[in-house]
Design an enzyme around this catalytic site. Structure first.
Site: not given
Ligand code: ADP
Length: 187
Positions: A127, A144, A88, A13, A133
């Site tokens: 990654r 996740r 989400r 994404k 990270r």
């Molecule tokens: P990935 O898609 O690899 O999980 P993201 O960068 O989208 O990576 O998200 C990393 C973390 O940030 C998630 O596991 C969550 O803890 C938090 N997060 C990101 N966006 C949201 C959201 N819209 N609602 C809740 N938590 C979020």
């Protein structure tokens, strides 16, 4: 145009969103990046979010809904944006619908990046070695992926009903996927 990139962690994404945002001249709103910056800066938002993120869990809606509202109120997201990493949950999806609706807008397209689970795992593990990270540990990666299936994948049905979902095979070369996305969007 408002475009949502939907897909499991590791589905690309962020990569595709960046290319698309540049090509369309739209802003990309990425909740993960905003949260990681908040954690780095040690803001109240970052302090609330950190432990959920490190565990691979969703940051609670009580924290995220305000953040989303604020981002959507930004003037450079008035006529369009690429959403990466949100909505989400059902509550987040509802907030996005209502807020866009208040501005006479709506989500126009949902691109569902489809990548087999073994490849997601491979990418996330790779990654982890490169970027370090804090949520790329094996346990957090597992969480996740599960959280995506449980909380986020069900949103697809909601958007399918509206006829705005396009499935994009997300396994090939980055350029080929970007071209396919452009074809789908017709621009
Ligand atoms: P990935 O898609 O690899 O999980 P993201 O960068 O989208 O990576 O998200 C990393 C973390 O940030 C998630 O596991 C969550 O803890 C938090 N997060 C990101 N966006 C949201 C959201 N819209 N609602 C809740 N938590 C979020």
């Amino acid at each position: 145009m408002f475009v949502l990139l939907l897909g499991a962690p590791g589905s690309g994404k962020g990569t595709q969103g960046k290319i698309l945002a540049e090509r369309l001249g739209l802003r990309k709103i990425t909740t993960g990046d905003i949260l990681r910056a908040a954690v780095r800066e040690g803001t109240p938002l970052g302090r609330q979010a950190k432990k959920y993120m490190d565990d691979g869990k969703l940051v609670p809606d009580s924290v995220i809904l305000g953040l989303i509202k604020e981002e959507l109120a930004n003037p450079d997201a008035k006529d369009g944006a690429i959403f990466d990493g949100f909505p989400r949950t059902a509550a987040q999806a509802e907030l996005v619908d209502t807020t866009l609706g208040e501005h006479g807008q709506r989500l126009n397209r949902v691109l569902l990046l489809d990548v087999p689970e073994e490849e997601l795992l491979r990418r996330l593990t790779g990654r982890a070695a490169q970027e370090g990270r804090s949520d790329d540990t094996p346990a957090a990666i597992q969480t996740r992926l599960q959280v995506y299936q449980r909380d986020t994948a069900p949103l697809v049905a909601h958007y399918v009903e509206r006829g705005i979902v396009h499935r994009v095979p997300g396994s090939g070369p980055v350029d080929a996927i970007a071209t396919e996305i452009q074809r789908i969007l017709g621009r």
